[in-house]
Design a protein around this motif. Sequence first.
Motif, short mmCIF file in Angstrom:
data_model
loop_
_atom_site.label_atom_id
_atom_site.label_comp_id
_atom_site.label_asym_id
_atom_site.label_seq_id
_atom_site.Cartn_x
_atom_site.Cartn_y
_atom_site.Cartn_z
N ILE A 97 -5.29 65.27 47.55
CA ILE A 97 -5.87 66.24 48.47
C ILE A 97 -7.17 66.82 47.89
O ILE A 97 -7.52 66.56 46.74
N GLY B 222 1.47 67.69 50.59
CA GLY B 222 0.36 66.75 50.64
C GLY B 222 -0.10 66.29 49.28
O GLY B 222 -0.81 65.28 49.17
N ARG C 83 -3.16 74.93 53.10
CA ARG C 83 -1.86 74.26 52.96
C ARG C 83 -0.76 75.26 52.61
O ARG C 83 0.36 75.17 53.12
N PHE D 133 -3.69 70.30 60.62
CA PHE D 133 -2.67 69.32 60.27
C PHE D 133 -1.95 68.84 61.53
O PHE D 133 -1.80 69.58 62.49
N THR E 285 -4.25 63.83 53.72
CA THR E 285 -4.12 63.47 52.31
C THR E 285 -4.57 62.04 52.09
O THR E 285 -4.24 61.14 52.88
N ASP F 26 -8.66 72.72 50.21
CA ASP F 26 -7.65 72.88 51.26
C ASP F 26 -6.40 73.62 50.79
O ASP F 26 -5.46 73.79 51.57
N LEU G 120 -1.20 64.82 57.24
CA LEU G 120 -1.32 65.88 56.25
C LEU G 120 -2.71 65.94 55.63
O LEU G 120 -2.94 66.73 54.69
#
Length: 294
Positions: free
Chosen positions: A104, A225, A112, A64, A98, A108, A96
């Motif tokens: 998303i 995200g 995250r 990120f 996204t 992930d 992010l």
Amino acid sequence: MSRLGPLASTNGESLESKRCCSIDYVSQEPQDSAARKQQQGQKSHEAIEKEWRALRGADKPGHFGVTKEELCFLSSEHHLEGYRELNGALGLADLLKTDAEHGIKETDLEERKKAFGTNTHPRKPMKSFWVFVFETFEDLTLRILTVCAIASTIVGVLAKGKEEGWYDGVAISFAVLLVVITTSVSDYKQAIQFRNLNLEKDNIPIQVSRDYQRMKISIWDIVVGDIVHISTGDKIPADGVLVEGHSVLINESSMTGESKHVKKDVNEQPFLLAGCTVADGQGRMMVSGQAVSH
């Protein structure tokens, strides 16, 4: 329909503190102090900019391009310049990892959570069963009966001897013990039921977009995200920014104390605060923080 653009911060706590500070500032300074106000404002801006630069220079989590501290700082300090430096909502979505429209990837999620935390509140530990027992013993009547049981045992043993003198005292003690256990068990069960009801009440289903699909998940499963769909009557599940919306009005009274609804858009007023309510409109938001911060 509003579109993606640079976002501005409206963190509830900072709004209230700045509003109060501005009231004190006006009431205490004379009218000819405009230059000093400007000078103080410039110093404040320089301090904010210095802290922002320090945060931007920190190591980034995983793949990120932004840290949890940077996201919190942008929201709390209303640092619009810094947000524009990240290229607004599109830029933040890119940092992010996204998709601002489709959300998303579920693969992930663990990364995250590790980088930004989870959307859960630290809950106060439940009292143990023995605490309820102790609280039950605080009843004055039970204390008096306990004293009577001890006194009756002593008097009985002295008067009738050890073989028969303890009967009355033990009988009273047994009755006290039975009341204590029964009351404690009942109170303990009620406490468990109340706690479970609160957990169920707080477990709000949220509409999100993930992997190009719209789905319903628990509010506790939201991560930074996530793209969350909001509409009239919904409670904002976590701190975030509006990425698309139509006539969105937010009731921020729970955070700022102000009863007037705040109009949100993707350019000037995009920040949404956890715990606030959507008074009107609908749209999509991108999660940038957790509700736990409030």
